[in-house]
Design a protein around this motif. Sequence first.
Motif, short mmCIF file in Angstrom:
data_model
loop_
_atom_site.label_atom_id
_atom_site.label_comp_id
_atom_site.label_asym_id
_atom_site.label_seq_id
_atom_site.Cartn_x
_atom_site.Cartn_y
_atom_site.Cartn_z
N ALA A 60 -50.31 -9.39 55.32
CA ALA A 60 -49.19 -9.67 54.41
C ALA A 60 -49.70 -9.45 52.81
O ALA A 60 -48.80 -8.91 52.29
N ASN A 61 -50.78 -9.61 52.46
CA ASN A 61 -51.18 -9.14 51.36
C ASN A 61 -51.26 -7.73 51.08
O ASN A 61 -51.03 -7.17 49.96
N VAL A 62 -51.68 -6.99 52.07
CA VAL A 62 -51.56 -5.50 51.86
C VAL A 62 -50.40 -4.75 51.94
O VAL A 62 -50.31 -4.17 50.94
N VAL A 63 -49.32 -5.55 52.65
CA VAL A 63 -48.05 -5.01 52.52
C VAL A 63 -47.35 -5.24 51.02
O VAL A 63 -46.80 -4.30 50.49
N VAL A 113 -48.31 -3.26 58.28
CA VAL A 113 -49.50 -2.77 57.50
C VAL A 113 -49.45 -1.29 57.97
O VAL A 113 -49.77 -0.37 57.43
N ALA A 114 -49.50 -1.11 59.46
CA ALA A 114 -49.65 0.49 59.79
C ALA A 114 -48.85 1.51 59.23
O ALA A 114 -49.03 2.46 58.84
N ALA A 115 -47.40 0.78 59.08
CA ALA A 115 -46.51 1.82 58.47
C ALA A 115 -46.72 1.86 57.30
O ALA A 115 -46.54 3.13 56.48
N ALA A 116 -46.95 1.01 56.42
CA ALA A 116 -47.29 0.95 55.05
C ALA A 116 -48.28 2.06 54.57
O ALA A 116 -48.18 2.79 53.72
N LEU A 117 -49.46 1.85 55.22
CA LEU A 117 -50.67 2.56 54.91
C LEU A 117 -50.55 4.11 55.43
O LEU A 117 -51.16 5.01 55.01
N GLY A 118 -49.61 4.22 56.57
CA GLY A 118 -49.42 5.41 57.15
C GLY A 118 -48.77 6.10 56.30
O GLY A 118 -48.56 7.75 56.32
N GLU A 119 -47.82 5.74 55.59
CA GLU A 119 -46.70 6.50 54.82
C GLU A 119 -47.37 7.05 53.43
O GLU A 119 -47.08 8.02 53.02
N MET A 120 -48.16 6.25 52.90
CA MET A 120 -48.68 6.37 51.49
C MET A 120 -49.64 7.75 51.35
O MET A 120 -50.31 7.82 52.18
N PRO A 121 -49.62 8.32 50.10
CA PRO A 121 -50.38 9.49 49.82
C PRO A 121 -52.00 8.92 49.94
O PRO A 121 -52.25 7.31 49.48
N LEU A 122 -52.81 9.61 50.58
CA LEU A 122 -54.05 9.08 50.92
C LEU A 122 -54.74 8.62 49.60
O LEU A 122 -55.58 7.59 49.79
N GLU A 123 -54.74 9.27 48.57
CA GLU A 123 -55.56 8.76 47.69
C GLU A 123 -54.82 8.10 46.39
O GLU A 123 -55.31 8.07 45.41
N ALA A 135 -55.50 4.05 50.74
CA ALA A 135 -55.45 3.88 52.18
C ALA A 135 -56.84 4.38 52.82
O ALA A 135 -57.05 3.95 53.74
N THR A 136 -57.25 5.48 52.12
CA THR A 136 -58.46 6.20 52.73
C THR A 136 -59.37 4.92 53.10
O THR A 136 -60.13 4.86 54.26
N LEU A 137 -59.55 4.05 52.16
CA LEU A 137 -60.37 2.65 52.20
C LEU A 137 -59.84 1.83 53.05
O LEU A 137 -60.64 1.06 53.66
N MET A 138 -58.69 1.21 52.77
CA MET A 138 -58.05 0.16 53.14
C MET A 138 -57.86 0.17 54.73
O MET A 138 -58.13 -0.78 55.52
N VAL A 139 -57.64 1.33 55.44
CA VAL A 139 -57.31 1.33 56.80
C VAL A 139 -58.64 0.82 57.68
O VAL A 139 -58.40 0.12 58.49
N PRO A 140 -59.80 1.48 57.39
CA PRO A 140 -60.93 0.92 57.94
C PRO A 140 -61.21 -0.33 57.67
O PRO A 140 -62.00 -1.03 58.54
N LEU A 141 -61.03 -0.81 56.40
CA LEU A 141 -61.41 -2.17 56.10
C LEU A 141 -60.70 -3.13 56.81
O LEU A 141 -61.12 -4.04 57.36
#
Length: 257
Positions: A60-63, A113-123, A135-141
């Motif tokens: 929820a915090n990530v979103v 979370v998957a939708a939000a991180l998948g849509e945003m520019p990588l950096e 997102a580059t770091l948050m997905v594996p985190l």
Amino acid sequence: MLDYGLDLSGVERELALPDLVAEGDELDALVAAESDWSGPTPAVGWTIAHQIAHLAAADANVVIAVRNPDAFDAVLKEAEADGGRHADLEAAAGAAEPRSVLLERWRAGRAEVAAALGEMPLEQGFPWFGSEVTATLMVPLRLMETWAHGQDIFDTLGVAHRPTGRLRHVAALGVVGRELSFYAAQLPIPAEPFRVELTGPAGETWVWGPDDARQRIQGSALDFCLRVTHRKSRAETDLTAVGADAEKWLDIARVFL
């Protein structure tokens, strides 16, 4: 920007995002089949419900951080007000919910979370605890935390947690977190390069660092991941080190503050 001071090129969102979803689905299948979430886990004071509530709260915090960065200030202020008890308080509040409600909230949060991180520019940066992340770091985190808290639940239920290739993302974070480990231990950060050679679940070799590095870590990827997430002590692993700094790293290894 929170990047642990190292190159994140080995931590790739396009590869990690489907694995994050799969990791959550695997844990979901385990806990959904359990009617009683009151069993104590290896985390002192935390039941299975606490573990799932913690994951749901973090999602929820990530979103919030991604979708409404300005609103994340309130999350930071609440965490600061709670001090070191913030994670426990969040987990306790979620664990008090009916099991079915918590399960559905966790499922919905994972999808968001998957939708939000998948849509945003990588950096593209967004706020997080302590600094800014991408997102580059948050997905594996998120994958790492799902796997680690999932390990606690698998252990509680006495079910074997089969290692998969998804561990490569966790291991990559462990490698990236070397400087964080020394920083957290208030020790000088070694300047010379390290070589990490891990054996993956299918017998493959995962390698980071130059071949001629004098500081070296070797062992199973599973044990390395269990070590950097503090699910095993060093003595419980098969990990070996060459070099004084590598020896110290295994003693203090971590992937979170």
